[in-house]
Design a protein around this motif. Structure first.
Motif, PDB file in Angstrom:
ATOM      1  N   ARG A 276       0.701  -1.363  -0.069  1.00 12.05           N
ATOM      2  CA  ARG A 276       0.008   0.018   0.043  1.00 12.05           C
ATOM      3  C   ARG A 276       0.783   1.360   0.201  1.00 12.05           C
ATOM      4  N   PHE A 277       1.757   1.398   0.868  1.00 18.47           N
ATOM      5  CA  PHE A 277       2.732   2.626   0.912  1.00 18.47           C
ATOM      6  C   PHE A 277       3.665   2.670  -0.183  1.00 18.47           C
ATOM      7  N   LEU A 278       4.045   1.713  -0.618  1.00 20.19           N
ATOM      8  CA  LEU A 278       4.924   1.539  -1.836  1.00 20.19           C
ATOM      9  C   LEU A 278       4.145   2.070  -2.986  1.00 20.19           C
ATOM     10  N   LEU A 279       3.073   1.655  -3.261  1.00 19.16           N
ATOM     11  CA  LEU A 279       2.086   2.124  -4.319  1.00 19.16           C
ATOM     12  C   LEU A 279       1.591   3.702  -4.174  1.00 19.16           C
ATOM     13  N   THR A 280       1.411   4.008  -2.958  1.00 15.01           N
ATOM     14  CA  THR A 280       0.953   5.647  -2.960  1.00 15.01           C
ATOM     15  C   THR A 280       2.065   6.446  -2.897  1.00 15.01           C
ATOM     16  N   ARG A 281       3.193   6.040  -2.615  1.00 15.46           N
ATOM     17  CA  ARG A 281       4.649   6.814  -2.939  1.00 15.46           C
ATOM     18  C   ARG A 281       4.772   6.593  -4.289  1.00 15.46           C
ATOM     19  N   ALA A 282       4.705   5.461  -4.878  1.00 17.93           N
ATOM     20  CA  ALA A 282       5.130   5.612  -6.442  1.00 17.93           C
ATOM     21  C   ALA A 282       4.364   6.410  -7.031  1.00 17.93           C
ATOM     22  N   TRP A 283       2.911   6.324  -6.992  1.00 21.02           N
ATOM     23  CA  TRP A 283       1.956   7.311  -7.606  1.00 21.02           C
ATOM     24  C   TRP A 283       2.245   8.478  -7.441  1.00 21.02           C
ATOM     25  N   ASP A 284       2.688   9.131  -6.310  1.00 21.25           N
ATOM     26  CA  ASP A 284       2.929  10.508  -6.036  1.00 21.25           C
ATOM     27  C   ASP A 284       4.413  11.058  -6.579  1.00 21.25           C
ATOM     28  N   TRP A 285       5.312  10.028  -6.605  1.00 23.21           N
ATOM     29  CA  TRP A 285       6.598   9.963  -7.296  1.00 23.21           C
ATOM     30  C   TRP A 285       6.291  10.351  -8.777  1.00 23.21           C
ATOM     31  N   LEU A 286       5.477   9.748  -9.464  1.00 27.63           N
ATOM     32  CA  LEU A 286       5.356   9.752 -10.775  1.00 27.63           C
ATOM     33  C   LEU A 286       4.488  11.010 -11.312  1.00 27.63           C
ATOM     34  N   ASN A 287       3.571  11.273 -10.325  1.00 27.01           N
ATOM     35  CA  ASN A 287       2.472  12.219 -10.754  1.00 27.01           C
ATOM     36  C   ASN A 287       2.660  13.519 -10.400  1.00 27.01           C
ATOM     37  N   THR A 288       3.419  13.743  -9.230  1.00 27.86           N
ATOM     38  CA  THR A 288       3.462  15.165  -8.513  1.00 27.86           C
ATOM     39  C   THR A 288       4.249  16.031  -9.420  1.00 27.86           C
ATOM     40  N   PRO A 289       3.682  16.986  -9.792  1.00 24.51           N
ATOM     41  CA  PRO A 289       4.623  18.109 -10.351  1.00 24.51           C
ATOM     42  C   PRO A 289       5.811  18.432  -9.729  1.00 24.51           C
ATOM     43  N   ALA A 290       7.063  18.589 -10.327  1.00 24.93           N
ATOM     44  CA  ALA A 290       8.227  19.187  -9.662  1.00 24.93           C
ATOM     45  C   ALA A 290       8.168  20.371  -8.982  1.00 24.93           C
ATOM     46  N   ASP A 291       7.083  21.467  -9.254  1.00 24.92           N
ATOM     47  CA  ASP A 291       6.954  22.600  -8.471  1.00 24.92           C
ATOM     48  C   ASP A 291       5.951  22.480  -7.301  1.00 24.92           C
TER      49      ASP A 291
END
Length: 313
Positions: A276-291
């Protein structure tokens, strides 16, 4: 920085005047946390926390969270009680955001758990499960078994951008969980996110359980599995501390029993929590804008936990 919505002092003073908690003396933004905007509020009568709920929190869920916090606090747990204004309302609107004033609890967020503190935190979780056993409200876990499989499928196409072996790890664990997830475990109100930074302590005494904004109804033992992954590894997931795990479970058992059925599937639940925490972190890592203001957390820290748990079976 966890203040995404800034509120002028004059506006805060008018807002605090709705409550019977004294006049505003000082207000300071709190840097900890990543989900909401938080202010430390001092009034002529005491100290409080003001939270403005940002877009990642569903406004429709807020009455559930606040009712749960009130229920836990009234049951004698060190949980911050929502403060009602003079008209009896806890949930407010401030600067275009839902907002709430809650009690201030003393203590320091845990950063490096000792076995003794793991035991105390495990006992606190057991007490939480005992006190909320009669809490009647229900909230489905959006990141429960089906939600995890759905999120995993969404992460898979780009997971190897994080690490070349990550997609294979996620895919194989999803298959394992689909085949082994226990559907008949006792359900309960769970915190679902009781990481060390959501526990306040003074020495080896737990003085606060905070941040209930992932709380939901799900398998009770899954809550303990979440704590196992959060408390019993180094922050980067590279080192497992068995003495912490033993203390955590002993503390929990001191306050609440673990059934034979729950104990038997705990390895599966621990792997599910790591996923669960791997996936939510991966999603944020891939989809959170740099700014973006939200700080991304390393998903590989939970990939390492998951690999350890798989190898230990």
């Amino acid at each position: 920085m966890a203040v995404y919505t800034h509120v002028p002092g004059e506006t805060l003073a008018v807002f605090i005047a709705r409550y019977d908690i004294g006049d505003l003396v000082a207000a300071k933004g709190i840097a900890e946390g990543v989900e909401n905007s938080n202010y430390l509020i001092d009034t002529t009568r005491g100290r409080y926390i003001l939270t403005l709920y940002e877009k990642r929190v569903d406004t429709a869920d807020l009455p559930y969270f606040l009712a749960l916090m009130r229920h836990a606090a009234e049951g004698g747990l060190p949980v911050p009680r929502p403060i009602e204004d003079r008209e009896g309302a806890a949930l407010q609107d401030l600067a275009g955001r839902p907002a709430c004033v809650i009690e201030f609890l003393t203590g320091i967020s845990v950063t490096e758990p000792t076995p003794a503190l793991c035991r105390a935190a495990g006992e606190a979780l057991g007490r939480l499960h005992a006190v909320t056993a009669d809490f009647k409200d229900i909230r489905a876990n959006a990141l429960g078994h089906e939600g995890r499989l759905k999120l995993g499928a969404q992460c898979l196409p780009r997971a190897d951008e994080i690490d070349p072996a990550l997609a294979a790890l996620i895919e194989s664990e999803m298959a394992f969980q689909a085949a082994h997830w226990p559907a008949d475990l006792p359900q309960a109100t769970i915190h679902a996110d009781l990481f060390p930074d959501n526990v306040l302590a003074l020495g080896e005494t737990v003085t606060g359980i905070i941040d209930f904004y992932f709380a939901c109804t799900d398998a009770r033992a899954y809550d303990l599995a979440v704590m196992h992954g959060a408390w019993c590894f180094s922050n980067d997931g590279a080192v497992f501390y068995p003495e912490r795990a033993e203390a955590l479970q002993a503390g929990y058992r001191a306050a609440h029993p673990i059934s034979e059925a729950e104990a038997a599937v705990m390895p599966v639940l621990q792997r599910a929590a790591a996923l669960r925490f791997l996936l939510t972190r991966a999603w944020d890592w891939l989809n959170t804008p740099a700014d973006a203001l939200v700080t991304r957390k390393d998903p590989m820290a939970f990939a390492r936990r998951l690999r350890h748990l798989r190898e230990a079976q």
